[in-house]
Design a protein around this motif. Structure first.
Motif, PDB file in Angstrom:
ATOM      1  N   VAL A  29      -6.966 -22.061  53.621  1.00  0.00           N
ATOM      2  CA  VAL A  29      -6.304 -23.133  53.188  1.00  0.00           C
ATOM      3  C   VAL A  29      -4.772 -22.975  54.507  1.00  0.00           C
ATOM      4  CG1 VAL A  29      -4.375 -22.655  50.803  1.00  0.00           C
ATOM      5  CG2 VAL A  29      -5.310 -25.507  51.350  1.00  0.00           C
ATOM      6  N   LYS A  31      -1.071 -24.325  55.387  1.00  0.00           N
ATOM      7  CA  LYS A  31      -0.113 -24.198  54.531  1.00  0.00           C
ATOM      8  C   LYS A  31       0.915 -26.010  54.630  1.00  0.00           C
ATOM      9  CE  LYS A  31       1.102 -20.454  57.168  1.00  0.00           C
ATOM     10  NZ  LYS A  31       1.680 -19.311  57.947  1.00  0.00           N
ATOM     11  N   LYS A  34       1.764 -28.926  48.803  1.00  0.00           N
ATOM     12  CA  LYS A  34       1.932 -28.132  47.581  1.00  0.00           C
ATOM     13  C   LYS A  34       1.273 -28.579  46.269  1.00  0.00           C
ATOM     14  CE  LYS A  34       6.955 -26.618  48.831  1.00  0.00           C
ATOM     15  NZ  LYS A  34       8.367 -27.524  49.060  1.00  0.00           N
ATOM     16  N   LEU A  37      -2.700 -27.552  46.551  1.00  0.00           N
ATOM     17  CA  LEU A  37      -2.543 -25.955  46.429  1.00  0.00           C
ATOM     18  C   LEU A  37      -2.280 -25.925  45.195  1.00  0.00           C
ATOM     19  CD1 LEU A  37      -0.160 -25.133  49.655  1.00  0.00           C
ATOM     20  CD2 LEU A  37      -2.900 -24.185  49.029  1.00  0.00           C
ATOM     21  N   TYR A  41      -5.400 -23.876  43.437  1.00  0.00           N
ATOM     22  CA  TYR A  41      -5.418 -22.159  43.290  1.00  0.00           C
ATOM     23  C   TYR A  41      -5.290 -22.190  41.382  1.00  0.00           C
ATOM     24  CZ  TYR A  41      -2.268 -20.241  46.653  1.00  0.00           C
ATOM     25  OH  TYR A  41      -1.987 -18.938  48.148  1.00  0.00           O
ATOM     26  N   GLU A  53      -3.778 -18.785  52.878  1.00  0.00           N
ATOM     27  CA  GLU A  53      -3.266 -19.648  53.424  1.00  0.00           C
ATOM     28  C   GLU A  53      -3.070 -19.436  55.541  1.00  0.00           C
ATOM     29  OE1 GLU A  53       0.398 -21.756  52.204  1.00  0.00           O
ATOM     30  OE2 GLU A  53       0.419 -21.025  50.426  1.00  0.00           O
ATOM     31  N   VAL A  71      -8.756 -27.420  54.671  1.00  0.00           N
ATOM     32  CA  VAL A  71      -9.510 -26.213  53.399  1.00  0.00           C
ATOM     33  C   VAL A  71     -11.057 -25.874  53.924  1.00  0.00           C
ATOM     34  CG1 VAL A  71      -9.831 -27.995  51.401  1.00  0.00           C
ATOM     35  CG2 VAL A  71      -9.891 -25.736  50.759  1.00  0.00           C
TER      36      VAL A  71
END
Length: 251
Positions: A29, A31, A34, A37, A41, A53, A71
Motif C-alpha cells: 500500500v 504510504k 491514513k 490504511l 489494516y 507500506e 494498493v
C-alpha cells in the motif's frame, strides 16, 4: 513451475477480496493514505495478512493494470469450479437457478463488467470456455470492483455441449442474438441460462442451435449491435424483473 500468485489491484477490489476471505500473501500500500490504511489494516489483521507500506514507484512497477489506486494485494489464484460443482451450488439455493454463459468473451473489461453485473443480479454462476476467451485476470478483477470475488466461475471445454447438460438439468437456455425475438416479449422466468456471445462474433452457429430460444434487444439508432456487457445487463435485469412480478402474483 507454474506461478500460483495473482495480483488484486485497486481499493475496492482489495477490500472486497479481504471481506470475501481470499487467501493473500501480502498487501502493498502507498504510504500516507491514513483513512484507507486504517480500514485496510483492520481487515488485514482479521485475515492475518501482512501489510507493507511502499512508495508509489514500487507499486507502478508491480502493477499489471496501471490503475492500482495505491494498493496491490498478492493473492492466491481465484479457484475455478467445474460444471458439476457450479450446478450443485446453484441448485442448493431456494430460488430457481440463473446461470450466465459467456461464449468467447475476450475483452477483460467486458468480462469484469459482466461479473460485476452478475453479483448485482444475484446470478448463481458464470460459465466460460477454456479456450479463445478471457480468464480471470488482474484487469478483470479491477473492473469488477471486487464483485468477482463473490461470483462462482466454471471453465468448460465446450460451450455447446455444456448447454445440452444445462438443458438436461431442466434449465432453459436463452441466447442473446439479433435473430431472436424482442427480449421483453418473451417469458424469461423459471430456471434459466443466459448466453452472450463474444465481441464481433456473436454466439456462433452451433451455440445458437443449442439454445431453446433467442432474444434480441431492439436497436433504435445507427449501430446494429450492443456491447456484450451492456446486453447482458439489459436482458439480465429483465429476467429479475419478470421473476419479481411472478413472485408478487403468487403472494
Amino acid at each position: 513451475m507454474e506461478d500460483k500468485s495473482f495480483l488484486i489491484e485497486g481499493k475496492n477490489s482489495v477490500i472486497e477480496a479481504l471481506k470475501a476471505g481470499r487467501p493473500m500473501n501480502k498487501i502493498y500500500v502507498k504510504k500516507g493514505d491514513k483513512a484507507f490504511l486504517k480500514r485496510l489494516y483492520e481487515l488485514a489483521r482479521q485475515n492475518n495478512v501482512p501489510v507493507v507500506e511502499v512508495d508509489e514507484n514500487y507499486l507502478n512497477k508491480l502493477s499489471k493494470t496501471k490503475k492500482h489506486q495505491g494498493v496491490i494485494a498478492q493473492a492466491s489464484l481465484k479457484p475455478y469450479l467445474n460444471l458439476e460443482e457450479l450446478l450443485a451450488k446453484a441448485s442448493s439455493k431456494t430460488r430457481e437457478p440463473f446461470i450466465a454463459v459467456l461464449n468467447e468473451i475476450e475483452d477483460p473489461v467486458n468480462l469484469g463488467s459482466i461479473l460485476r453485473t452478475c453479483d448485482c443480479l444475484g446470478v448463481d454462476g458464470v460459465i466460460i470456455p477454456k479456450r479463445r476467451a478471457c480468464g480471470v485476470t488482474p484487469t478483470v478483477m479491477k473492473v469488477s470492483e471486487g464483485a468477482g470475488e463473490y461470483v462462482d466461475i466454471a471453465r468448460v471445454t465446450n460451450i455447446a455441449s455444456t448447454l445440452e447438460k444445462l438443458k438436461e438439468k431442466g434449465i432453459w437456455v436463452i441466447g442473446a442474438d439479433m435473430d431472436g425475438e424482442i427480449y421483453y416479449e418473451k417469458d424469461l422466468t423459471g430456471p434459466v441460462a443466459l448466453v452472450v456471445g463474444g465481441e464481433d462474433k456473436g454466439l456462433g452457429k452451433l451455440v445458437k442451435e443449442r439454445c431453446d430460444f433467442l432474444v434480441k434487444i431492439p436497436m433504435m439508432g445507427h449501430v446494429s449491435s450492443m456491447n456484450a456487457a451492456v446486453a447482458f445487463a439489459v436482458i439480465g435485469y429483465e429476467i429479475i424483473r419478470q421473476r419479481a412480478l411472478k413472485d408478487a402474483g403468487k403472494a
